[in-house]
Write an enzyme that holds these catalytic residues in place. Structure first.
Site, PDB file in Angstrom:
ATOM      1  N   CYS A  16       0.844  -1.196   0.000  1.00  0.00           N
ATOM      2  CA  CYS A  16       0.000   0.000   0.000  1.00  0.00           C
ATOM      3  C   CYS A  16       0.880   1.247   0.000  1.00  0.00           C
ATOM      4  O   CYS A  16       2.101   1.161   0.041  1.00  0.00           O
ATOM      5  CB  CYS A  16      -0.927   0.015   1.216  1.00  0.00           C
ATOM      6  SG  CYS A  16      -0.040   0.126   2.791  1.00  0.00           S
ATOM      7  N   CYS A  19       3.542   1.702   2.585  1.00  0.00           N
ATOM      8  CA  CYS A  19       4.800   0.972   2.345  1.00  0.00           C
ATOM      9  C   CYS A  19       5.746   1.812   1.483  1.00  0.00           C
ATOM     10  O   CYS A  19       6.916   1.994   1.816  1.00  0.00           O
ATOM     11  CB  CYS A  19       4.522  -0.355   1.635  1.00  0.00           C
ATOM     12  SG  CYS A  19       3.477  -1.492   2.547  1.00  0.00           S
ATOM     13  N   CYS A  84      43.778 -15.567 -21.209  1.00  0.00           N
ATOM     14  CA  CYS A  84      44.530 -15.790 -19.978  1.00  0.00           C
ATOM     15  C   CYS A  84      43.746 -15.265 -18.780  1.00  0.00           C
ATOM     16  O   CYS A  84      42.678 -14.663 -18.922  1.00  0.00           O
ATOM     17  CB  CYS A  84      45.902 -15.107 -20.050  1.00  0.00           C
ATOM     18  SG  CYS A  84      45.770 -13.310 -20.196  1.00  0.00           S
ATOM     19  N   CYS A  87      42.701 -11.626 -18.779  1.00  0.00           N
ATOM     20  CA  CYS A  87      41.479 -11.307 -19.537  1.00  0.00           C
ATOM     21  C   CYS A  87      40.253 -11.465 -18.639  1.00  0.00           C
ATOM     22  O   CYS A  87      39.381 -10.587 -18.576  1.00  0.00           O
ATOM     23  CB  CYS A  87      41.344 -12.235 -20.747  1.00  0.00           C
ATOM     24  SG  CYS A  87      42.680 -12.130 -21.941  1.00  0.00           S
ATOM     25  N   ASP A 499       5.826  28.183 -32.575  1.00  0.00           N
ATOM     26  CA  ASP A 499       6.837  28.616 -33.531  1.00  0.00           C
ATOM     27  C   ASP A 499       6.229  28.460 -34.930  1.00  0.00           C
ATOM     28  O   ASP A 499       5.295  27.685 -35.123  1.00  0.00           O
ATOM     29  CB  ASP A 499       8.080  27.736 -33.369  1.00  0.00           C
ATOM     30  CG  ASP A 499       9.112  27.995 -34.445  1.00  0.00           C
ATOM     31  OD1 ASP A 499       9.437  29.179 -34.665  1.00  0.00           O
ATOM     32  OD2 ASP A 499       9.567  27.028 -35.080  1.00  0.00           O
ATOM     33  N   ASP A 698      10.464  23.410 -32.845  1.00  0.00           N
ATOM     34  CA  ASP A 698      11.198  22.262 -33.381  1.00  0.00           C
ATOM     35  C   ASP A 698      12.672  22.537 -33.612  1.00  0.00           C
ATOM     36  O   ASP A 698      13.444  21.621 -33.849  1.00  0.00           O
ATOM     37  CB  ASP A 698      10.573  21.812 -34.709  1.00  0.00           C
ATOM     38  CG  ASP A 698      10.919  22.771 -35.845  1.00  0.00           C
ATOM     39  OD1 ASP A 698      10.921  23.991 -35.611  1.00  0.00           O
ATOM     40  OD2 ASP A 698      11.197  22.285 -36.961  1.00  0.00           O
ATOM     41  N   ASP A 702      14.629  27.342 -30.751  1.00  0.00           N
ATOM     42  CA  ASP A 702      13.470  27.283 -29.857  1.00  0.00           C
ATOM     43  C   ASP A 702      13.825  26.712 -28.488  1.00  0.00           C
ATOM     44  O   ASP A 702      13.028  26.797 -27.560  1.00  0.00           O
ATOM     45  CB  ASP A 702      12.365  26.406 -30.469  1.00  0.00           C
ATOM     46  CG  ASP A 702      11.839  26.959 -31.778  1.00  0.00           C
ATOM     47  OD1 ASP A 702      11.681  28.189 -31.859  1.00  0.00           O
ATOM     48  OD2 ASP A 702      11.603  26.176 -32.712  1.00  0.00           O
TER      49      ASP A 702
END
Length: 812
Positions: A16, A19, A84, A87, A499, A698, A702
């Site tokens: 709930c 919690c 090895c 690595c 715009d 866009d 802007d």
């Protein structure tokens, strides 16, 4: 000072709002935590923290101490490229440094890696990408692919508990039903009235099925708080223990059919578990939007390596890989076409059903559909950087964030349970001492009913489920809200500022007139002007360059170039100084152009943008460019006005052209001839007038205005900078989406308020009814169980929002 980090991880065990509030507060109090946000509906926590002051392990330990579980996942890999021990060491260290990985071990001999990591914090593709950076490969083992969805597992778990509880509870209910005079004719085995038989039936329900409530209650009380589990455990235990007492008393007194309350505790637990089953299934549906997006992703790709075409998992595709895409296949990742020609269905991103022609050098988007031609492409963005992955990330962030209204609800939920316990105790005292003196059974009934019906489940789910459903459906409609707070605030917008170029218009202007009025021949002047404009990124400049290319005019080298935002450009070509732009630009340079004004006004009255050209201080001619209006812009503006919004056009274009464009789409207020810096100032002025302002744009210019506005909306077909600065991305480049976003916000807020109203009213009415003894405990249990389900189902109505016109949703 260490750089601040952000981490999201999944938490299980929250039942709930109390919690989630407790976990959030517990984490937030830790030193080094800048911000903590815990969402009950998504069951995830997002934290911002200073890694020098607090570690991820300390945070997860804190969550566990609070009585909840941080979900951990495990994956096994086959490792390639190791030679090895060094690595194996490098890979192990690389993985263990990743935020969200708890433990990674690499076995050189078996060439395998075993990784334990936090659910939601990190994923397999990112692990693979990090290891590939240091020259090795990870391939997930087949048996780790089949991992069931957590919500499906939860639903299956609750179904099993419910069926088990139901089988044991039905005989108890059968016995209870036959107690009434009008049901006395129903046959019932005598054994069901035996207290010990009822005890045998009720005990597994109480302590096996109901164990989750005892565990939750213990953890909550241990941390000096209370939640739903405390209320359920108190109420059902009281009924269960009191029934044992009455059974023993009846045997001593020789009563054969005592009034017991075993069915009360069993029915309450059974119904709550049923509610949790429905809730788990319904909550799974609220996240369907994410799943639908994930389903769009391609699983494999055809990569060209060493002259051969090989099919590889999508995760193994790297930047600069060459990919072959057949007709009918989905494009695997974002990239550029380097060979071939086709039409691509980009409707999943743009909403435009007509396929887009793609040829060499054209950009393609991952998960869009290649329709009718084979193409070869080079991968430019893979994994989490693709457009689809970014969309998924935005939707996940929106669903996981909190709206302001939810923060208020969380505060109420945090104090709700202790108040209810106090009310229940007072009710018991009043009934026991005053209403039915000395009658424990009579006092116990309203007490249990209060404890059970007051669980704040519905309250905790009211807001986040609506945010999840609303933002998910919005994403399907091409509206990406970056957070729950933006989904909440968009509906309060009063003024929409648009715009012009690329927003109201297509942003793809064409050159309509090129006039030479000086001593330079027309083609020569065009060559000089186009050479300068090729250096500019402005759409108007590109229109001139395209016009020159169509006229097959070669371009010259530009020696100096400077863009003057909002006014034009100046440059030096072959020793000549060119100025191309507005009247103001030419006036400040002392250029005389009075005889060109009449022609310029005539062009502007036709909605064209006219730019004056001067060379070495002498006027030489002008060029006119027209940008066509998007087909849906007029309709969109009309919809915005119907929504009661003020619509303003804001542009750097000249007044005459701007007013002509505004007139065509039905905008009455126009602010023109503004430079980019002034755009944000205009937004601020409107805000100072007390208006809630949305800016829609866009372009790069802007971005400042988008950031300053109360809500910034970026056209998804625009620049990445604009999209980054905005609060909402309109993926389809259609102004109708602006109205859609506002309507979606309003619908979501109405839905949230409906949920909160029902949750509050349900408790405020239910508690008094229970207190006066008019509510049976099993009815209270059923009502509580189904209240949270009803809240989730109400939120799911948002997922049925329908299209009204192309690119827009119904406003009813």
């Amino acid at each position: 000072m260490a750089k601040e980090r952000e981490l999201t991880f999944a938490i299980s065990g929250m039942t709930c709002a109390a919690c989630s509030t407790r976990v959030e507060k517990g984490i937030a109090r830790m030193s080094g935590i800048e911000e903590a946000n815990v969402n009950l509906a998504t069951e995830k926590a997002t934290i911002r923290f200073n890694p020098e002051e607090v570690t991820v392990e300390q945070v997860t330990e804190k969550v566990e101490k609070l009585g909840y579980h941080v979900r951990q996942l495990h994956v096994d890999f086959n490792v390639t490229g190791m030679t090895c021990a060094a690595c194996a060491n490098r890979i192990e260290k690389k993985l263990n440094r990743m935020l969200g990985i708890q433990e990674a071990t690499v076995n050189l001999a078996l060439e395998t890696a075993s990784v334990y990591y936090l659910d939601g914090a990190v994923d397999v593709p990112s692990m693979r990408a990090e290891v590939e950076k240091i020259g090795f490969g990870l391939k997930e083992k087949a048996d780790t692919f089949d991992q069931k969805n957590a919500k499906e597992q939860e639903a299956e778990k609750q179904l099993g508990k419910f069926l088990f509880a139901l089988i044991l509870t039905l005989p108890l209910v059968w016995a209870m039903v036959t107690h009434f005079e009008f049901t006395a004719f129903i046959w019932m085995p005598d054994m069901f009235m035996n207290p010990w038989v009822q005890l045998a039936l009720a005990t597994p329900v109480q302590f096996i099925v109901g164990a989750q409530f005892y565990v939750g209650a213990y953890k909550a009380l241990r941390n000096k708080s209370a939640n739903m589990d405390v209320l359920v455990a108190l109420g059902t235990t009281a009924a269960y223990v009191y029934s044992i007492y009455l059974g023993i008393e009846a045997m001593q007194l020789g009563i054969t059919m005592p009034d017991l309350y075993f069915e009360t505790s069993a029915v309450i637990i059974t119904l709550i578990v049923l509610g949790k089953l429905f809730e788990a299934r319904a909550k799974g549906k609220t996240s369907q939007a994410i799943q639908k997006l994930l389903d769009l992703q391609v699983k494999t790709a055809t990569v060209i390596r060493n002259g051969q075409m090989i099919s590889v998992p999508l995760e193994e595709v790297k930047v600069d890989d060459h990919l072959f895409v057949k007709p009918g296949e989905k494009i695997p990742v974002d990239g550029i076409v380097i060979e071939g020609h086709s039409a691509v269905d980009e409707s999943m991103i743009t909403g435009e059903s007509i396929p887009v022609d793609k040829g060499v050098d054209d950009a393609v988007i991952g998960s869009t559909i290649n329709k009718n031609g084979s193409i070869t492409m080079v991968a430019k963005k893979v994994g989490k950087d693709t457009a689809l992955s970014q969309i998924i990330k935005i939707v996940e962030n929106a669903q996981g964030s909190k709206a302001n209204i939810q923060r208020m609800t969380d505060k109420v939920s945090g104090i709700f349970v202790p108040i209810v316990v106090v009310i229940a105790v007072l009710s018991f005292i009043i009934w026991y001492f005053f209403v039915t003196p000395g009658n424990v059974g009579a006092a116990l009934i309203p007490t249990i009913s209060i404890l059970v019906i007051a669980c704040p489940c519905a309250l905790g789910l009211a807001t986040p489920t609506s945010i999840m459903a609303g933002s998910g459906r919005a994403a399907e409609l091409g509206l990406l809200f970056k957070g729950g707070e933006h989904l909440e605030n968009t509906g309060n917008i009063q003024t929409v500022v648009l715009d012009k170029t690329g927003t109201i218009t297509k942003g793809e202007p064409t050159t309509t007139d090129f006039i030479s009025e000086g001593n330079i021949e027309k083609n020569t002047l065009l060559q000089l002007v186009a050479s300068v404009e090729q250096k500019s990124e402005h759409p108007l400049a590109q229109a001139v360059v395209t016009y020159a290319e169509e006229m097959e005019i070669s371009l010259l080298t530009v020696e100096q170039f400077e863009a003057i935002p909002g006014h034009g450009v100046q440059a030096v070509v072959q020793g000549k100084r060119l100025l191309i732009g507005t009247r103001k630009l030419q006036e400040e340079a002392g250029v005389s152009f009075d005889h060109a004004l009449e022609k310029m006004r005539s062009l502007e009255s036709e909605g064209k943008t006219a730019m004056l050209i001067s060379i070495d201080g002498s006027y030489e001619g002008l060029v006119a460019v027209a940008d066509t209006i998007k087909p849906t812009s007029k309709q969109a503006v009309e919809r915005l006005r119907k929504l009661g919004l003020e619509v303003i056009m804001l542009t750097g274009d000249n007044k005459r052209t701007a007013e002509e464009i505004a007139k065509q789409v039905g905008i009455e207020k126009v602010v023109s001839e503004v430079v980019p810096e002034q755009k944000s100032d205009i937004i601020t002025q409107l805000q100072q007038e007390g208006k809630k302002v949305a800016m829609v744009g866009d372009g790069l210019n802007d971005a400042p205005a988008l950031a300053v506005a109360d809500i910034g909306m970026a056209i998804g077909t625009g620049t990445d900078v604009a999209i980054e600065a905005a609060d909402i991305t309109l993926m389809r480049g259609d102004l109708n989406n602006v109205a859609d976003a506002i309507i979606m916000s309003r619908k979501t807020m109405v839905n949230i308020k409906q949920n909160l109203f029902f949750a509050f009213v349900y408790n405020s009415i239910g508690i008094p009814i229970a207190a006066v003894g008019l509510l049976a405990p099993w009815v209270a249990g059923a009502a509580m169980a189904f209240s949270s389900v009803s809240v989730v189902l109400n939120a799911l109505r948002l997922q049925k929002t329908k299209f009204e016109v192309k690119g827009s949703v119904t406003e009813s």
